[in-house]
Design an enzyme around this catalytic site. Structure first.
Site, PDB file in Angstrom:
ATOM      1  N   CYS A   2      36.424  -0.224  -9.657  1.00  0.00           N
ATOM      2  CA  CYS A   2      36.846   0.557  -8.502  1.00  0.00           C
ATOM      3  C   CYS A   2      36.474  -0.235  -7.266  1.00  0.00           C
ATOM      4  O   CYS A   2      35.775  -1.237  -7.354  1.00  0.00           O
ATOM      5  CB  CYS A   2      36.105   1.890  -8.440  1.00  0.00           C
ATOM      6  SG  CYS A   2      36.540   3.027  -9.753  1.00  0.00           S
ATOM      7  N   GLY A  28      41.602  -1.085  -8.300  1.00  0.00           N
ATOM      8  CA  GLY A  28      41.929   0.244  -8.789  1.00  0.00           C
ATOM      9  C   GLY A  28      43.239   0.721  -8.238  1.00  0.00           C
ATOM     10  O   GLY A  28      43.439   0.696  -7.026  1.00  0.00           O
ATOM     11  N   ASN A 102      31.232   3.025  -7.325  1.00  0.00           N
ATOM     12  CA  ASN A 102      31.842   2.021  -8.194  1.00  0.00           C
ATOM     13  C   ASN A 102      30.825   1.644  -9.256  1.00  0.00           C
ATOM     14  O   ASN A 102      29.683   1.342  -8.941  1.00  0.00           O
ATOM     15  CB  ASN A 102      32.240   0.776  -7.366  1.00  0.00           C
ATOM     16  CG  ASN A 102      32.685  -0.407  -8.235  1.00  0.00           C
ATOM     17  OD1 ASN A 102      32.466  -1.546  -7.876  1.00  0.00           O
ATOM     18  ND2 ASN A 102      33.287  -0.145  -9.366  1.00  0.00           N
ATOM     19  N   GLY A 103      31.258   1.681 -10.517  1.00  0.00           N
ATOM     20  CA  GLY A 103      30.337   1.354 -11.609  1.00  0.00           C
ATOM     21  C   GLY A 103      30.417   2.427 -12.672  1.00  0.00           C
ATOM     22  O   GLY A 103      31.175   3.384 -12.545  1.00  0.00           O
ATOM     23  N   TYR A 245      37.831 -12.578 -14.028  1.00  0.00           N
ATOM     24  CA  TYR A 245      39.124 -11.908 -13.928  1.00  0.00           C
ATOM     25  C   TYR A 245      39.243 -10.939 -12.766  1.00  0.00           C
ATOM     26  O   TYR A 245      40.290 -10.856 -12.123  1.00  0.00           O
ATOM     27  CB  TYR A 245      39.384 -11.132 -15.232  1.00  0.00           C
ATOM     28  CG  TYR A 245      40.510 -10.123 -15.140  1.00  0.00           C
ATOM     29  CD1 TYR A 245      41.843 -10.540 -15.157  1.00  0.00           C
ATOM     30  CD2 TYR A 245      40.252  -8.756 -15.028  1.00  0.00           C
ATOM     31  CE1 TYR A 245      42.881  -9.623 -15.061  1.00  0.00           C
ATOM     32  CE2 TYR A 245      41.292  -7.830 -14.930  1.00  0.00           C
ATOM     33  CZ  TYR A 245      42.601  -8.271 -14.951  1.00  0.00           C
ATOM     34  OH  TYR A 245      43.625  -7.365 -14.853  1.00  0.00           O
TER      35      TYR A 245
HETATM   36  P1  AMP Z   1      45.322  -8.695 -23.853  1.00  0.00           P
HETATM   37  O1  AMP Z   1      44.629  -9.793 -24.588  1.00  0.00           O
HETATM   38  O2  AMP Z   1      46.762  -8.524 -24.194  1.00  0.00           O
HETATM   39  O3  AMP Z   1      44.590  -7.381 -24.007  1.00  0.00           O
HETATM   40  O4  AMP Z   1      45.310  -9.020 -22.314  1.00  0.00           O
HETATM   41  C1  AMP Z   1      44.641 -10.098 -21.763  1.00  0.00           C
HETATM   42  C2  AMP Z   1      45.060 -10.237 -20.332  1.00  0.00           C
HETATM   43  O5  AMP Z   1      44.692  -9.075 -19.570  1.00  0.00           O
HETATM   44  C3  AMP Z   1      44.380 -11.413 -19.679  1.00  0.00           C
HETATM   45  O6  AMP Z   1      45.351 -12.341 -19.357  1.00  0.00           O
HETATM   46  C4  AMP Z   1      43.711 -10.893 -18.427  1.00  0.00           C
HETATM   47  O7  AMP Z   1      44.291 -11.479 -17.288  1.00  0.00           O
HETATM   48  C5  AMP Z   1      43.978  -9.413 -18.405  1.00  0.00           C
HETATM   49  N1  AMP Z   1      42.710  -8.645 -18.405  1.00  0.00           N
HETATM   50  C6  AMP Z   1      41.475  -9.047 -18.738  1.00  0.00           C
HETATM   51  N2  AMP Z   1      40.584  -8.031 -18.653  1.00  0.00           N
HETATM   52  C7  AMP Z   1      41.274  -6.953 -18.232  1.00  0.00           C
HETATM   53  C8  AMP Z   1      40.916  -5.604 -17.946  1.00  0.00           C
HETATM   54  N3  AMP Z   1      39.660  -5.185 -18.052  1.00  0.00           N
HETATM   55  N4  AMP Z   1      41.908  -4.765 -17.544  1.00  0.00           N
HETATM   56  C9  AMP Z   1      43.174  -5.185 -17.420  1.00  0.00           C
HETATM   57  N5  AMP Z   1      43.569  -6.449 -17.680  1.00  0.00           N
HETATM   58  C10 AMP Z   1      42.641  -7.327 -18.096  1.00  0.00           C
END
Ligand code: AMP
Length: 446
Positions: A2, A28, A102-103, A245
């Site tokens: 968030c 978010g 947030n958290g 990320y």
């Molecule tokens: P997947 O392996 O299909 O679940 O998705 C991996 C991709 O999702 C990666 O390329 C990241 O850029 C992205 N990603 C990593 N962590 C998250 C997260 N917590 N929420 C949404 N997307 C994520």
């Protein structure tokens, strides 16, 4: 996952909070809200949707005042209902307050069950509501002491903003798991925000980070702020996933520019093994800085051979596997003209479920790529994060179920490499500790 923002002693605080939330939209996208304090009353406007869907000129102009807190929600605890938007405002014995958090609180259920047994009536599904109940039920005389008492009851990760009619209390948990920084606005007011990219948009100057375990108190009309060390922060542990990320590349998290960190991680990745390939291709946008670092270190040409469609709306983000498959295709398109007959290194920031990478490899093969060497700028994600990053259950995490070789086979790449934990830490900077739960399962806050 968030965003929080606080604006203190600045004209039209709600509008500045709005811009800050806009800059932090990536943290978010479910809901957004702002509370302002004006004429000794707190007024809140919040709803489901993106910042620019929730707010417009009309509702922003009703939010008058020099003090505001705001929140963008990405549900990690609670549900996708409008009642789970923040800030949460309430009337209690000492008057009106509003909080933004947030958290993730790790003892949420325990505290909530206890409060309900004692007669508390909950209005939301959020762990954050525990905090407001604990503050309201405290027998202490002043709000500050009540907040301190409430914090003594909760565990986990939090960056917390509590606004009363004339004060704002800002607290970061003792490990500093989620980021939080303080800046100075041009009119002399202060801004507190999850990420420094918000400061750039509103023209604020970075002052410093809120320290882990620190409480900062701002007061209406005061030109400075007070700082109290609430908890003894012995080993701060910022979440490594913010660098990998989550945070925006133009933010500075704990003194490190996120873009530079990602590039550096890419260099570390390139040092692992030398591959004979024609080019390095990033998975846009998350893999771009790491791929640049990889290309720089390996000397291979960098090609944006996968093009991203930026207009894929949230309408398509459905939690079924089928919809996720389609989503990747809607979003990413590899270019056959560049890829045909080529051997490529593909760099992405992380593999979670493996759905995205499997689909990408499939699309790249279809576009004519001859050899696909998949490189991941993070270690294998084997454990769910419980401190505020949205990760699926253990069973959905591909690296929890499969070895590197099995994942390689599943996604259909010619080779696959992840970073080791040590390599990740050296890429970010080995002078400090990080929260690495997703990779090592060390749940240091029980
Ligand atoms: P997947 O392996 O299909 O679940 O998705 C991996 C991709 O999702 C990666 O390329 C990241 O850029 C992205 N990603 C990593 N962590 C998250 C997260 N917590 N929420 C949404 N997307 C994520």
């Amino acid at each position: 996952m968030c965003a929080v923002v606080g604006i203190i002693n600045s004209k039209d605080a709600a509008r500045t909070a709005y811009y800050a939330l806009f800059a932090m939209q990536h943290r978010g996208q479910e809901a957004s809200g702002i509370s302002v304090s004006f004429n000794h009353h707190i007024k809140t406007y919040k709803n489901l949707g993106l910042v620019n869907e929730v707010f417009n000129n009309e509702n922003l102009s009703t939010l008058k005042g020099n003090m505001a807190i705001g929140h963008n929600r990405y549900g990690t605890a609670g549900s996708k209902e409008s009642k789970d938007a923040q800030p949460i405002a309430a009337n209690y014995l000492l008057g009106e307050i509003s909080i933004a958090h947030n958290g993730n609180l790790t003892n949420n259920k325990e505290v909530r069950d206890k409060l309900i047994a004692e007669g508390a009536i909950f209005h939301t599904n959020m762990d954050s509501e525990n905090i407001i109940h604990l503050i309201a039920r405290s027998k202490k005389e002043h709000l500050q002491e009540r907040i301190v008492e409430a914090l003594g009851e909760i565990k986990g990760a939090y960056c917390l903003l509590v606004m009363s009619r004339s004060k704002m209390f800002v607290v970061r948990d003792k490990y500093g798991i989620r980021p939080l920084s303080i800046g100075r606005l041009k009119d002399g007011g202060y801004i507190v925000a999850s990420e420094t990219c918000a400061f750039d948009l509103v023209g604020a100057e970075f002052i410093r980070d809120v320290n882990p375990g620190e409480m900062i108190i701002f007061e209406e009309g005061s030109n400075s702020f007070e700082s109290i060390e609430l908890f003894n922060a012995q080993a701060p542990r910022i979440c490594a996933f913010e660098y990998i990320y989550f945070a925006r590349p133009d933010s500075t998290v704990e003194g490190k520019n996120v873009y530079e960190v990602r590039k550096n991680i890419g260099k570390v990745l390139a040092k692992k093994s030398k591959i004979k390939a024609d080019m390095v291709v990033p998975v846009p946008d998350s893999g771009v800085p790491a791929a640049l670092g990889y290309a720089f270190e390996s000397g291979l040409p960098f090609e944006m051979a996968i093009v991203r469609n930026h207009y894929v709306g949230r309408t398509f983000i459905e939690p079924t596997q089928e919809m996720r498959n389609l989503k990747v295709k809607l979003k990413l398109n590899p270019m056959g003209e560049i890829l045909k007959g080529k051997s490529i290194v593909v760099v992405d920031d992380s593999i979670v479920r493996g759905t995205t990478s499997k689909k990408i490899v499939e699309l790249l093969r279809h576009a004519g790529a001859k050899e696909i060497h998949f490189r991941v700028a993070a270690p294998e994600i084997k454990f769910p994060d419980v401190y505020g990053i949205d990760t699926p259950t253990k069973d959905e995490l591909i690296s929890h179920k499969m070895s590197v070789e099995e994942v390689r086979e599943y996604i259909g790449a010619d080779s696959l490499e992840f970073l080791s934990l040590d390599e990740l830490v050296s890429g970010i900077g080995s002078e400090r500790k990080y929260s690495l739960v997703s990779f090592d399962g060390d749940y240091f806050v029980k």
